[in-house]
Write a protein that holds these residues in place. Structure first.
Motif, short mmCIF file in Angstrom:
data_model
loop_
_atom_site.label_atom_id
_atom_site.label_comp_id
_atom_site.label_asym_id
_atom_site.label_seq_id
_atom_site.Cartn_x
_atom_site.Cartn_y
_atom_site.Cartn_z
N SER A 1 69.02 -25.85 16.13
CA SER A 1 69.28 -25.26 17.44
C SER A 1 68.76 -26.14 18.57
N ALA A 2 67.77 -26.99 18.26
CA ALA A 2 67.22 -27.90 19.26
C ALA A 2 68.20 -29.01 19.62
N LEU A 3 69.28 -29.13 18.87
CA LEU A 3 70.29 -30.14 19.16
C LEU A 3 71.13 -29.79 20.39
N TYR A 4 71.20 -28.49 20.74
CA TYR A 4 72.12 -28.09 21.81
C TYR A 4 71.58 -27.03 22.76
N ALA A 5 70.50 -26.34 22.42
CA ALA A 5 70.03 -25.21 23.23
C ALA A 5 68.75 -25.54 23.99
N HIS A 6 68.58 -24.89 25.14
CA HIS A 6 67.37 -24.99 25.96
C HIS A 6 66.94 -23.55 26.27
N ILE A 7 65.84 -23.13 25.65
CA ILE A 7 65.51 -21.71 25.72
C ILE A 7 64.01 -21.51 25.88
N SER A 8 63.64 -20.53 26.70
CA SER A 8 62.23 -20.31 27.00
C SER A 8 61.56 -19.32 26.06
N ASP A 9 62.28 -18.84 25.05
CA ASP A 9 61.69 -18.04 23.98
C ASP A 9 62.48 -18.35 22.71
N THR A 10 61.86 -19.04 21.79
CA THR A 10 62.58 -19.53 20.61
C THR A 10 63.02 -18.42 19.66
N LYS A 11 62.60 -17.18 19.93
CA LYS A 11 63.04 -16.07 19.09
C LYS A 11 64.41 -15.53 19.52
N TRP A 12 64.93 -15.98 20.64
CA TRP A 12 66.19 -15.46 21.16
C TRP A 12 67.40 -16.13 20.50
N SER B 1 68.62 -33.80 23.67
CA SER B 1 68.62 -34.15 22.25
C SER B 1 69.47 -35.39 21.98
N ILE B 2 69.42 -35.87 20.76
CA ILE B 2 70.21 -37.04 20.39
C ILE B 2 71.71 -36.75 20.47
N LEU B 3 72.12 -35.49 20.27
CA LEU B 3 73.54 -35.16 20.40
C LEU B 3 73.96 -35.12 21.86
N GLU B 4 73.10 -34.60 22.72
CA GLU B 4 73.40 -34.58 24.15
C GLU B 4 73.47 -36.01 24.70
N GLN B 5 72.53 -36.85 24.28
CA GLN B 5 72.55 -38.24 24.71
C GLN B 5 73.81 -38.95 24.21
N ALA B 6 74.21 -38.64 22.99
CA ALA B 6 75.41 -39.25 22.42
C ALA B 6 76.66 -38.84 23.21
#
Length: 468
Positions: free
Chosen positions: A211-222, A185-190
């Motif tokens: 949540s897409a700014l910091y998490a990597h998840i294979s089920d977005t309901k978690w 994400s842009i925050l991880e790149q920053a």
């Protein structure tokens, strides 16, 4: 043979006549020009020609009811003419405001108050406007986390995946942990570029799309442990969104984390009935806030944990490098603390000499009433106006983006988002000028701050110049 005298006299007479004709023509032309200039000047004096910046116009005797709108039109033309120029300059900071639950119809409706007075929002004066196309239209299985991955990571992926590309199998935790599948994400790149980072929201800090700014998840309901199957909870490779935020590498490096959502981070005691039934409610008896605090102590970080609006009001962000503020079990109740205070304190933490930052601030229009989204937009308007109007805020090197979207949840739990309206101000704001893919926002931010894929290109460019 010499010419006789009569021939010479004829030639001289002919040339003299030509000279007089030419001279007469020149004098007549000058006279006509002077007359025209005089008439023009006289006409301009009579009609009172005015020049508003680079927009000349005739001042007319109009009734006040018409003159008001005429003058507004002239001012709009002047500002637009000025704003069509490229906004060059080095970008040091990026500030992104997101207004969730606001359609273009709602935005138009909010301009009219109880007295039907047109409201001029601060973003209306921004010189550039773009549209980000919906990444999934009206697909029945499109979810907000997936949209967030496109918006903040610049990559479209499969529904059900968050912060991962489409190669990952749903609920495959092993793949989710592999760097090659992760969308940065842009925050991880920053953070990779040694910039300061943070986000604030009036929703839960573990909710999508942020949540897409910091998490990597294979089920977005978690979102938290309670939303995961038991077999996944026993798998050490599987981590929910809340755990990744508070203990993961990206989450630990975030300088600012503020919003609601305590019940996704801390398991409530049995007698605590204050719960947001629509949100994930942790059941594994953990305390991720304490875990965050312990990790900060271990690294000797200068941090602060906030729990109430009073805590935030007293907080001096200039004296801390990290802050986490959780002010409600679910979304922030009655919008306390307000977005304005969340943003101002965040900028205190993020602003440091010679170091840039990326801050994402999200608000959501709760309820379906006109008053609800009017209040949301008025608060957002005041927040942005005070932020960029503060004397300590650097406008010449800060790219400010204001995006309006509507992630309306259907009865089936999916969303059908429309296009995103995006207003831009500051260096590189001219890059938002037409219709773009939703992934475009992340690419512009990365390019502007010379990070991610553009960080490598920037280094190569400098190396090339040094060798010349």
């Amino acid at each position: 043979m010499q010419p006789n005298k009569s021939t010479v006299k004829s030639v001289i007479k002919l040339k003299s006549t030509q000279i007089f004709i030419v001279a007469g023509t020149v004098l007549m032309t000058m006279a006509i020009s002077l007359i025209c200039i005089g008439l023009t000047v006289r006409y301009e004096v009579i009609t009172d020609t005015v020049d508003a910046g680079s927009i000349p116009y005739w001042s007319m005797d109009l009734p006040p009811e018409q003159e008001e709108w005429f003058q507004r039109g002239i001012e709009d033309l002047r500002l637009t003419s000025k704003g069509t120029q490229f906004e060059h300059g080095k970008v040091k900071n990026v500030l992104v405001f997101l207004a969730d639950g606001v359609t273009t119809d709602m935005l138009a409706g909010a301009r009219f108050g109880e007295q039907a007075n047109v409201k001029d929002f601060i973003w209306d004066s921004f010189p550039h406007l773009g549209v980000l196309k919906s990444s999934c239209g009206f697909m029945y299985d499109c979810d907000i986390f997936t949209i967030g991955t496109a918006l903040f990571g610049g990559v479209q992926t499969q529904p059900g995946l968050g912060g991962l590309d489409k190669r990952v199998e749903w609920q495959n935790c092993s793949q989710a942990n592999e760097k090659k599948f992760q969308v940065r994400s842009i925050l991880e790149q920053a953070q990779d570029a040694n910039l300061r980072t943070g986000f604030v929201t009036t929703k839960r800090i573990t909710s999508a799309p942020l949540s897409a700014l910091y998490a990597h998840i294979s089920d977005t309901k978690w979102e938290c442990d309670a939303s995961m199957p038991k077999e996944k909870l026993l798998n050490n490779e599987c981590q929910d969104v809340a755990t990744q935020l508070m203990t993961g590498q990206t989450g630990q490096q975030l300088n600012v984390i503020m919003g609601g959502g305590a019940q996704t981070l801390v398991s409530r005691p049995p007698n605590d009935t204050d719960v947001d039934a629509s949100a994930c409610d942790s059941k594994d008896k953990r305390n991720l806030l304490q875990d965050w605090k312990s990790l900060k102590i271990e690294t000797g970080a200068n941090f602060k944990m906030l729990e109430t609006s009073k805590d935030l009001k007293r907080f001096n962000g200039a004296t801390r490098d990290f802050v986490t503020g959780i002010f409600a079990n679910g979304n922030l109740v009655h919008r306390e603390p307000g977005l304005k205070k969340l943003v101002s304190k965040s900028i205190e933490v993020l602003t440091r000499p010679d170091v840039g930052y990326v801050l994402v601030a999200e608000t959501k229009a709760e309820g379906s009433s006109i008053r609800a989204f009017q209040d949301t937009l008025i608060e957002l308007n005041e927040t942005i106006a005070e932020t960029i109007g503060d004397e300590s805020f650097s406008t010449k090197d800060t790219l400010v983006l204001v995006a309006f979207m509507d992630f309306t949840q259907s009865t089936k739990g999916s969303v059908a988002p429309g296009d995103i309206l995006l207003f831009a101000k500051g260096p590189n704001s001219h890059l938002f000028h037409s219709i773009h893919e939703m992934t475009y926002l992340a690419h512009v931010v990365s390019y502007s701050l010379k990070m991610g894929p553009f960080r490598v290109a920037n280094k190569l460019q400098k190396r090339t110049h040094s060798n010349d």
